[in-house]
Design a protein around this motif. Structure first.
Motif: not given
Length: 588
Positions: A79-81, A83-85, A87-89, A141
């Motif tokens: 879920e963290v992985i 979520q990072f992708a 938010i970034f993209y 965003s």
């Protein structure tokens, strides 16, 4: 200009905005996939928690408990992985979209008629090009994909709830309409509030920009107190607009929080009774429902907040697209490239007015032969500067025709026409850049050596060299580090190095001292040789040397001829003007 639809959400406008994501469709699809993955992974944790309680904790199965804890850690890591992708993209996509919109907007504004800028405040346009476009990025965003992700999560949660216990689901779903209705009312109220906020931001920017630009006038006429009071009023309206949004938030979120707490309390009450009565509901299911209920209501509350962001972005989109939809261009339909010109200029019965039914030029006709110097003389408002604006196609004439070398200027491309015209205006505009850049305007075809050689020819090289850093001296905003005479010399050099076929001097020596004027007169003699020149002059020397003088009054040519011919006319307009204005200059 695009008009606000009045709807809580304008899907037509939104679809148009999404068209800007087409060049980045792979990123768009990946973000959508990440949203789906986040929805699925978020729901797995309460399910694993329920299974851990019912199949491991209550039966005291240590190995099973370790398995479920490890599974929850694995789900959390994934879920963290994602979520990072996500938010970034989403931010990456938003920044690329607003970059494309901003470039398109600025490119469009570069081609607007001068009439458009006459009617629109600079501060308001700056707000559209900077603040509003930046707000659009938040749609991607913080708005669009976040809402999609939350909606997907809610749908999955509701499905899991129904599968686990329809009784507890019914309790939770009974509360949902209340929150949904409150959210809908909240969205509509916030749309109107954000419209007001954006209006007040534009007004504030416009006011501050104008007062800072005109600070010298404000201080010279001791208007500080008055402008301070005006600013307080505008700022108060801006504050009032924001407070309205705060008021709606302060009402909605407590109601949503209280309602969700009531739902969880009812789940615990009913589920607890069922467990104690040895019913079908287990302790693990109750715990899972508490977690799932929070996960269901939290996105619903956040959707309202994110919809605020989306709504503000849509308001900004509407404003920006309003400019993109503006039909304010001079039609550039010419097919001929003006590669070289002899410089013949013909005005044939030209009529023009800045405002409909109010003509500034009333049938102007004259011919400037190649190499001739034409002087325009007349009182302020006679239409002299308008002739220059029309020749450069800053405005479109109402009727008649303007020809260069026998062809209508509409037959030439605007760029090729303006490439052969150089103008020195009375009010010189210099950019906050070096003197060299202000002269060449970034034209790589003009070298520094050419600029210095031209400066020596017209006698301004010594003046420029005396400045700190010479040609690399930064003149600051609007050239405030130079005197009006020095700015005029820089503008004249800018026209000179462009090697024009047609030279226009709009009262170019009216605000310079005698020394600067002498340099400009010397340069004028050089540059006008073999070139057609139109001069709006208030100085006697220029008028005397003109091949033809056109005397204008109230948008018409009332007299024409050489200096001597016009002086010979008793009680003529030019003679009277000469005696009142120019004779005094000649005596001094």
């Amino acid at each position: 200009m695009a008009e606000s639809s009045g709807k809580a959400f304008d899907f037509k406008l939104f679809k148009r905005l999404l068209a800007f994501t087409k060049p980045y469709k792979m990123v768009f699809y990946f973000v959508a996939l990440a949203a789906i993955a986040m929805s699925a992974l978020g729901v797995l944790r309460p399910i694993l928690l329920q299974m851990a309680i019912d199949t491991a904790i209550l039966p005291k199965d240590y190995d099973g408990l370790v398995f479920y804890i490890a599974a929850m850690f694995g789900v959390l890591f994934l879920e963290v992985i994602f979520q990072f992708a996500f938010i970034f993209y989403t931010n990456w996509l938003g920044q690329h979209v607003i970059r494309d919109i901003r470039v398109k907007l600025f490119d469009l504004m570069l081609g607007f008629k001068m009439q458009y800028y006459d009617k629109n405040a600079v501060g308001r346009l700056t707000t559209r090009a900077v603040n509003d476009i930046e707000t659009i990025s938040s749609i991607f965003s913080q708005g669009l994909f976040m809402i999609i992700s939350d909606l997907l999560k809610m749908l999955v949660i509701m499905g899991i709830m129904l599968y686990k216990s329809w009784q507890l689901s019914l309790i939770v779903f009974t509360i949902l309409p209340i929150i949904i209705y409150a959210t809908r009312v909240f969205q509509r109220a916030m749309k109107g509030a954000f419209e007001e906020v954006r209006n007040q931001v534009a007004n504030l920017n416009s006011f501050v920009q104008e007062r800072i630009s005109g600070m010298k006038i404000v201080q010279l006429f001791t208007r500080e107190d008055t402008e301070y009071e005006n600013f307080e009023q505008i700022n108060a309206r801006h504050r009032k607009g924001w407070i309205k949004t705060v008021w709606y938030n302060s009402i909605f979120f407590p109601i949503a929080e209280m309602t969700s707490s009531v739902a969880i309390g009812m789940v615990v009450w009913y589920g607890g009774l069922n467990v104690t009565a040895s019913g079908t509901i287990t302790l693990g299911v109750i715990v899972a429902f508490i977690e799932l209920s929070q996960m269901l209501f939290r996105p619903l509350r956040q959707i309202a907040d994110k919809f605020n962001t989306l709504q503000m972005g849509m308001v900004a989109t509407n404003r920006v697209f309003g400019i993109l939809d503006t039909e304010a261009h001079i039609p550039d339909e010419g097919q001929t490239e003006l590669t070289s010109t002899q410089g013949e200029i013909v005005f044939d019965d030209v009529h023009f007015g800045y405002i409909p039914d109010e003509e500034v030029l009333k049938g102007i006709s004259f011919t400037a032969s190649p190499g001739q110097t034409i002087a325009l003389v007349g009182a302020t408002g006679a239409g002299k500067s308008t002739i220059i604006n029309l020749l450069s196609r800053f405005y479109e004439i109402n009727s008649g025709e303007i020809r260069v070398d026998g062809n209508s200027i509409k037959d030439y491309t605007i760029k090729s026409l303006r490439d052969h015209i150089a103008i020195v205006l009375q009010d010189v505009f210099l950019f906050a850049d070096t003197i060299l850049q202000n002269i060449t305007l970034g034209d790589e075809g003009i070298s520094r050596e050419q600029v210095e050689e031209a400066a020596k020819e017209i006698g301004v090289h010594e003046f420029i060299s005396s400045l700190p850093d010479g040609y690399l001296y930064n003149v600051k905003e609007r050239g405030t580090m130079l005197s009006s005479g020095q700015r005029q010399l820089i503008a004249f050099l800018r026209a000179y190095v462009s090697n024009p076929s047609i030279l226009i001097l709009d009262e170019a020596t009216s605000s310079v001292d005698s020394h600067s004027e002498e340099m400009i007169q010397t340069a004028t003699e050089r540059i006008t040789q073999g070139r057609t020149s139109i001069v709006i002059a208030h100085r006697l020397a220029t008028i005397k040397k003109a091949d033809l003088i056109l005397v204008m009054e109230a948008g018409q040519i009332v007299e024409r001829g050489t200096h001597k011919e016009l002086l010979a006319k008793k009680d003529g307009y030019y003679r009277n003007l000469y005696e009142v204005q120019f004779l005094a200059e000649e005596i001094t």
